[in-house]
Design a protein around this motif. Structure first.
Motif, PDB file in Angstrom:
ATOM      1  N   SER A 431       0.849  -0.950   0.054  1.00 43.02           N
ATOM      2  CA  SER A 431       0.050  -0.017  -0.004  1.00 43.02           C
ATOM      3  C   SER A 431       0.969   1.326   0.008  1.00 43.02           C
ATOM      4  O   SER A 431       1.870   1.266   0.640  1.00 43.02           O
ATOM      5  N   GLY A 432       0.479   2.252  -0.671  1.00 41.37           N
ATOM      6  CA  GLY A 432       1.262   3.574  -0.908  1.00 41.37           C
ATOM      7  C   GLY A 432       2.179   3.387  -2.022  1.00 41.37           C
ATOM      8  O   GLY A 432       3.136   4.249  -2.144  1.00 41.37           O
ATOM      9  N   GLY A 433       2.220   2.281  -2.552  1.00 40.95           N
ATOM     10  CA  GLY A 433       3.072   2.192  -3.849  1.00 40.95           C
ATOM     11  C   GLY A 433       4.534   1.697  -3.510  1.00 40.95           C
ATOM     12  O   GLY A 433       5.394   1.684  -4.452  1.00 40.95           O
ATOM     13  N   LYS A 434       5.020   1.477  -2.241  1.00 39.50           N
ATOM     14  CA  LYS A 434       6.358   1.119  -1.722  1.00 39.50           C
ATOM     15  C   LYS A 434       6.534  -0.363  -2.194  1.00 39.50           C
ATOM     16  O   LYS A 434       5.684  -1.302  -1.924  1.00 39.50           O
ATOM     17  N   ASP A 435       7.486  -0.530  -2.747  1.00 34.21           N
ATOM     18  CA  ASP A 435       7.934  -1.819  -3.198  1.00 34.21           C
ATOM     19  C   ASP A 435       8.884  -2.459  -2.330  1.00 34.21           C
ATOM     20  O   ASP A 435       9.955  -1.985  -1.394  1.00 34.21           O
ATOM     21  N   ILE A 436       8.534  -3.923  -1.851  1.00 36.82           N
ATOM     22  CA  ILE A 436       9.263  -4.550  -1.037  1.00 36.82           C
ATOM     23  C   ILE A 436       9.965  -5.861  -1.862  1.00 36.82           C
ATOM     24  O   ILE A 436       9.561  -6.543  -2.370  1.00 36.82           O
ATOM     25  N   ILE A 437      11.434  -6.017  -1.688  1.00 34.40           N
ATOM     26  CA  ILE A 437      12.180  -7.063  -2.252  1.00 34.40           C
ATOM     27  C   ILE A 437      12.319  -8.138  -1.042  1.00 34.40           C
ATOM     28  O   ILE A 437      13.159  -7.770  -0.100  1.00 34.40           O
ATOM     29  N   ASP A 438      12.036  -9.312  -1.479  1.00 38.99           N
ATOM     30  CA  ASP A 438      12.213 -10.432  -0.583  1.00 38.99           C
ATOM     31  C   ASP A 438      12.299 -11.776  -0.959  1.00 38.99           C
ATOM     32  O   ASP A 438      11.828 -11.898  -2.333  1.00 38.99           O
ATOM     33  N   HIS A 439      12.494 -12.802  -0.413  1.00 42.55           N
ATOM     34  CA  HIS A 439      12.569 -14.079  -1.041  1.00 42.55           C
ATOM     35  C   HIS A 439      11.071 -14.460  -0.840  1.00 42.55           C
ATOM     36  O   HIS A 439      10.165 -14.089  -0.135  1.00 42.55           O
ATOM     37  N   ALA A 440      10.848 -15.675  -1.472  1.00 46.47           N
ATOM     38  CA  ALA A 440       9.544 -16.297  -1.660  1.00 46.47           C
ATOM     39  C   ALA A 440       9.037 -17.015  -0.186  1.00 46.47           C
ATOM     40  O   ALA A 440      10.047 -17.376   0.185  1.00 46.47           O
ATOM     41  N   PRO A 441       7.633 -17.315   0.102  1.00 46.58           N
ATOM     42  CA  PRO A 441       7.497 -18.041   1.101  1.00 46.58           C
ATOM     43  C   PRO A 441       8.174 -19.359   1.098  1.00 46.58           C
ATOM     44  O   PRO A 441       8.215 -20.180   0.073  1.00 46.58           O
ATOM     45  N   GLY A 442       8.889 -19.497   2.098  1.00 47.40           N
ATOM     46  CA  GLY A 442       9.576 -20.785   2.402  1.00 47.40           C
ATOM     47  C   GLY A 442      10.843 -20.803   1.859  1.00 47.40           C
ATOM     48  O   GLY A 442      11.826 -21.825   1.810  1.00 47.40           O
ATOM     49  N   GLY A 443      11.324 -19.636   1.045  1.00 52.60           N
ATOM     50  CA  GLY A 443      12.769 -19.711   0.531  1.00 52.60           C
ATOM     51  C   GLY A 443      13.664 -18.969   1.308  1.00 52.60           C
ATOM     52  O   GLY A 443      13.343 -18.414   2.774  1.00 52.60           O
ATOM     53  N   HIS A 444      14.906 -18.702   0.980  1.00 49.79           N
ATOM     54  CA  HIS A 444      15.795 -18.005   1.633  1.00 49.79           C
ATOM     55  C   HIS A 444      16.468 -17.093   0.841  1.00 49.79           C
ATOM     56  O   HIS A 444      16.698 -17.219  -0.380  1.00 49.79           O
ATOM     57  N   ASP A 445      17.206 -15.885   1.305  1.00 52.04           N
ATOM     58  CA  ASP A 445      17.831 -15.109   0.613  1.00 52.04           C
ATOM     59  C   ASP A 445      19.033 -14.390   1.431  1.00 52.04           C
ATOM     60  O   ASP A 445      19.765 -13.327   1.035  1.00 52.04           O
ATOM     61  N   ASP A 446      19.694 -15.331   2.407  1.00 54.02           N
ATOM     62  CA  ASP A 446      20.727 -14.752   3.194  1.00 54.02           C
ATOM     63  C   ASP A 446      22.227 -14.469   2.247  1.00 54.02           C
ATOM     64  O   ASP A 446      22.540 -13.298   2.285  1.00 54.02           O
ATOM     65  N   LEU A 447      22.181 -15.302   1.390  1.00 52.79           N
ATOM     66  CA  LEU A 447      23.656 -15.264   0.523  1.00 52.79           C
ATOM     67  C   LEU A 447      23.333 -14.021  -0.307  1.00 52.79           C
ATOM     68  O   LEU A 447      24.329 -13.140  -0.648  1.00 52.79           O
ATOM     69  N   ALA A 448      22.121 -13.816  -1.140  1.00 53.61           N
ATOM     70  CA  ALA A 448      21.930 -12.784  -1.897  1.00 53.61           C
ATOM     71  C   ALA A 448      21.849 -11.343  -1.204  1.00 53.61           C
ATOM     72  O   ALA A 448      22.328 -10.365  -1.757  1.00 53.61           O
ATOM     73  N   ASN A 449      21.415 -11.618   0.106  1.00 54.73           N
ATOM     74  CA  ASN A 449      21.287 -10.081   0.858  1.00 54.73           C
ATOM     75  C   ASN A 449      22.991  -9.826   0.981  1.00 54.73           C
ATOM     76  O   ASN A 449      23.357  -8.422   0.971  1.00 54.73           O
ATOM     77  N   ALA A 450      23.749 -10.549   1.182  1.00 56.11           N
ATOM     78  CA  ALA A 450      25.046 -10.533   1.589  1.00 56.11           C
ATOM     79  C   ALA A 450      25.764  -9.828   0.237  1.00 56.11           C
ATOM     80  O   ALA A 450      26.635  -8.780   0.463  1.00 56.11           O
ATOM     81  N   VAL A 451      25.571 -10.346  -0.769  1.00 55.10           N
ATOM     82  CA  VAL A 451      25.974  -9.768  -2.054  1.00 55.10           C
ATOM     83  C   VAL A 451      25.539  -8.657  -2.360  1.00 55.10           C
ATOM     84  O   VAL A 451      26.108  -7.422  -2.877  1.00 55.10           O
ATOM     85  N   ALA A 452      24.305  -8.314  -2.065  1.00 58.69           N
ATOM     86  CA  ALA A 452      23.586  -7.167  -2.429  1.00 58.69           C
ATOM     87  C   ALA A 452      24.258  -5.960  -1.555  1.00 58.69           C
ATOM     88  O   ALA A 452      24.598  -4.905  -2.162  1.00 58.69           O
ATOM     89  N   GLY A 453      24.502  -6.234  -0.349  1.00 59.71           N
ATOM     90  CA  GLY A 453      25.230  -5.286   0.657  1.00 59.71           C
ATOM     91  C   GLY A 453      26.555  -4.804   0.277  1.00 59.71           C
ATOM     92  O   GLY A 453      26.913  -4.005   0.240  1.00 59.71           O
ATOM     93  N   VAL A 454      27.129  -6.201   0.007  1.00 58.49           N
ATOM     94  CA  VAL A 454      28.850  -5.780  -0.405  1.00 58.49           C
ATOM     95  C   VAL A 454      28.943  -5.135  -1.758  1.00 58.49           C
ATOM     96  O   VAL A 454      29.858  -4.424  -1.881  1.00 58.49           O
ATOM     97  N   SER A 455      27.940  -5.176  -2.668  1.00 55.57           N
ATOM     98  CA  SER A 455      27.937  -4.583  -4.021  1.00 55.57           C
ATOM     99  C   SER A 455      27.643  -3.034  -3.647  1.00 55.57           C
ATOM    100  O   SER A 455      28.402  -2.159  -4.120  1.00 55.57           O
ATOM    101  N   CYS A 456      26.916  -2.617  -2.565  1.00 52.27           N
ATOM    102  CA  CYS A 456      26.577  -1.486  -2.322  1.00 52.27           C
ATOM    103  C   CYS A 456      27.898  -0.654  -1.724  1.00 52.27           C
ATOM    104  O   CYS A 456      28.079   0.407  -1.937  1.00 52.27           O
ATOM    105  N   VAL A 457      28.288  -1.230  -0.581  1.00 50.68           N
ATOM    106  CA  VAL A 457      29.261  -0.708  -0.071  1.00 50.68           C
ATOM    107  C   VAL A 457      30.594  -0.697  -0.913  1.00 50.68           C
ATOM    108  O   VAL A 457      31.571   0.417  -0.805  1.00 50.68           O
ATOM    109  N   THR A 458      30.934  -1.520  -1.733  1.00 50.96           N
ATOM    110  CA  THR A 458      32.017  -1.699  -2.731  1.00 50.96           C
ATOM    111  C   THR A 458      31.940  -0.687  -3.551  1.00 50.96           C
ATOM    112  O   THR A 458      32.802   0.234  -3.901  1.00 50.96           O
ATOM    113  N   SER A 459      30.872  -0.304  -4.213  1.00 50.66           N
ATOM    114  CA  SER A 459      30.589   0.745  -5.380  1.00 50.66           C
ATOM    115  C   SER A 459      30.806   1.871  -4.612  1.00 50.66           C
ATOM    116  O   SER A 459      31.226   2.937  -5.305  1.00 50.66           O
TER     117      SER A 459
END
Length: 492
Positions: A431-459
């Motif tokens: 609601s309000g048009g805000k986008d949430i990026i997350d894993h699907a129900p039952g899934g995981h994104d721990d490694l993906a989150n670490a890669v997204a974070g390191v990409s951000c701080v590195t760049s």
């Protein structure tokens, strides 16, 4: 004997389907669907039911029935029980054994995305074979499923279709097909991959492909098949799409109403048979795989390179810990190292190992997700590594990663879990048009989150002890010696 006769026979499927009064009236619309699927005669009431759930004229159905069908309906509609009925019929009563060559083994594959879902269908099939006549047809129950006297085997597979390779499929029943690839337990990356793998095994006996599921996101084989064949009188696949209560009138309306009040978007999918408009794929698997350096599982640390690290520390018993290390070269983030730590390990042991890995790259500062507790910073400090909490949540990190993924300004290492997690990320509109990026129900994104974070701080190239900020993270020999001096000073 046809499948409707088997459902009505008190010595076959009727005890499994009958209500407490021994009636089958609540299954009428399901029976109408079976008539259309198997090319059987139907009266006006069944014809009206088929128009309601398929939005096509039954008069145009092929006389021999359909070789493939997709049933899209919500929870508690009886779809898993019907999957078991179809599987039992194809194995024991359809005569498929007569289409096999001498010595050839026929298999009815019942495929589910998870062990839990596969167990549900397995229990249903076991219950079907409890009647005396059907019980005599079963030779034994195995770890894989059930072996019958006619030489047909029913195989229950959870998240993996590869165990049927080398066998001839006389039928394939896929339960909850829209949810394949969403759970890490599943070895199938998507419903499209699953269908492509199963179809050749069905070709010899021209076996039926039956897919049954609640709708989910508008993607993959399920959505494409629905778009092409639902309501299309010329469609070669029978597509049934309707709310749960259409096929199961015993489902109380107040359960649906309560679900709608709690989460309307979810309830429309789970009970009304509608695809979710608020969910889209974050990035396609093909786009992710194009950024992978095949065969590269890590890169050794090199002199005159500034490395960055990001950790995703587990917030629960089922979550992994994850570490990602990267450096920058000519505007491209180069992923050097990733590691995930499965649940059950001591978090202090995990921090010690992470610190050792970062030590190889002379890293003295690590960033982490903003859900990390205070113990994380203290634990890293014990290993002379300063922990900085990320200034944004993981949705924001993913949104910053997306342009880099799209432009090819990142190199990923060849890690199947990482590829799966990035490919299975979902973009949900709230609601309000805000986008949430997350894993699907039952899934995981721990490694993906670490890669997204390191990409951000590195760049962004924030200053760290002993290193000067440069656009491509290359330093002069004087700068490298200065960094080495300060890093060893801190160690002592």
């Amino acid at each position: 004997m046809n499948i409707i006769e088997a459902c009505k026979d008190p010595n076959l499927f009727r005890p499994f389907l009958a209500d407490e009064n021994g009636g089958l009236g609540t299954w009428f619309k399901w029976f109408a669907c079976l008539r259309g699927l198997y090319g059987m005669p139907y009266g006006p009431k069944a014809s009206n039911a088929l128009v309601l759930v398929t939005k096509r004229n039954p008069a145009h159905y092929p006389l021999e029935g359909f070789k493939s069908a997709l049933f899209l309906t919500g929870r508690r509609s009886g779809k898993s029980r019907m999957a078991a009925v179809i599987g039992a019929y194809e194995a024991a009563l359809a005569g498929n054994e007569t289409r096999l060559a001498k010595g050839e083994k026929g298999v009815v594959a019942v495929i589910a995305p998870t062990k839990n879902q596969g167990g549900i269908v397995r229990n249903y099939i076991r219950a079907i074979f409890e009647t005396p006549i059907l019980a005599r047809q079963m030779v034994r129950e195995t770890r894989e499923g059930f072996e019958l006297r006619n030489g047909i085997e029913i195989r229950i597979m959870a998240g993996d279709f590869r165990t049927v390779r080398g066998f001839t499929l006389v039928a394939a029943i896929i339960d909850e097909i829209a949810f394949f690839g969403l759970d890490e337990e599943s070895k199938v990356k998507s419903d499209t991959e699953l269908i492509r793998a199963v179809q050749p095994s069905l070709a010899t006996c021209r076996g039926k492909l039956i897919a049954i599921s609640s709708p989910y996101a508008k993607r993959g084989w399920v959505y494409k098949t629905h778009s092409n064949h639902f309501g299309n009188d010329k469609g070669k696949t029978l597509v049934v799409n309707c709310p749960s209560r259409t096929l199961n009138p015993t489902l109380p309306q107040d359960i649906v109403d309560e679900a709608m009040e709690e989460d309307a978007a979810s309830a429309r999918s789970e009970y009304l048979g509608m695809f979710r408009d608020d969910i889209a794929a974050f990035i396609g698997r093909d786009a992710v795989e194009a950024l992978v350096k095949k065969g590269r599982d890590s890169l050794l640390p090199r002199a005159r390179k500034t490395y960055w690290a990001f950790v995703d520390m587990s917030g629960g018993r089922s979550d992994d810990h994850a570490l990602a290390i990267a450096h920058m070269e000519h505007r491209t983030v180069i992923l050097d190292f990733v590691k995930r730590y499965k649940p059950g390990q001591s978090p202090y042991t995990v921090v010690r190992d992470m610190s050792e890995q970062m030590g190889r790259y002379h890293i003295k500062r690590v960033h982490g997700d903003n859900y990390a507790a205070d113990w994380v910073a203290k634990s890293f400090q014990e290993h002379n590594i300063h922990f900085t909490k990320a200034d944004r949540n993981k949705s924001a990190l993913y949104l910053e990663l997306l342009p880099r993924l799209g432009s090819g300004e990142i190199e990923l290492i060849d890690n199947e879990v990482l590829i799966d997690q990035l490919s299975n990320l979902e973009r949900r509109t709230r609601s309000g048009g805000k986008d949430i990026i997350d894993h699907a129900p039952g899934g995981h994104d721990d490694l993906a989150n670490a890669v997204a974070g390191v990409s951000c701080v590195t760049s962004k190239g924030k200053l760290r002890v002993g290193a000067l900020r440069t656009s491509d993270s290359q330093t002069t020999s004087v700068e490298f010696r200065r960094r080495w001096f300060y890093s060893h000073l801190l160690e002592t």
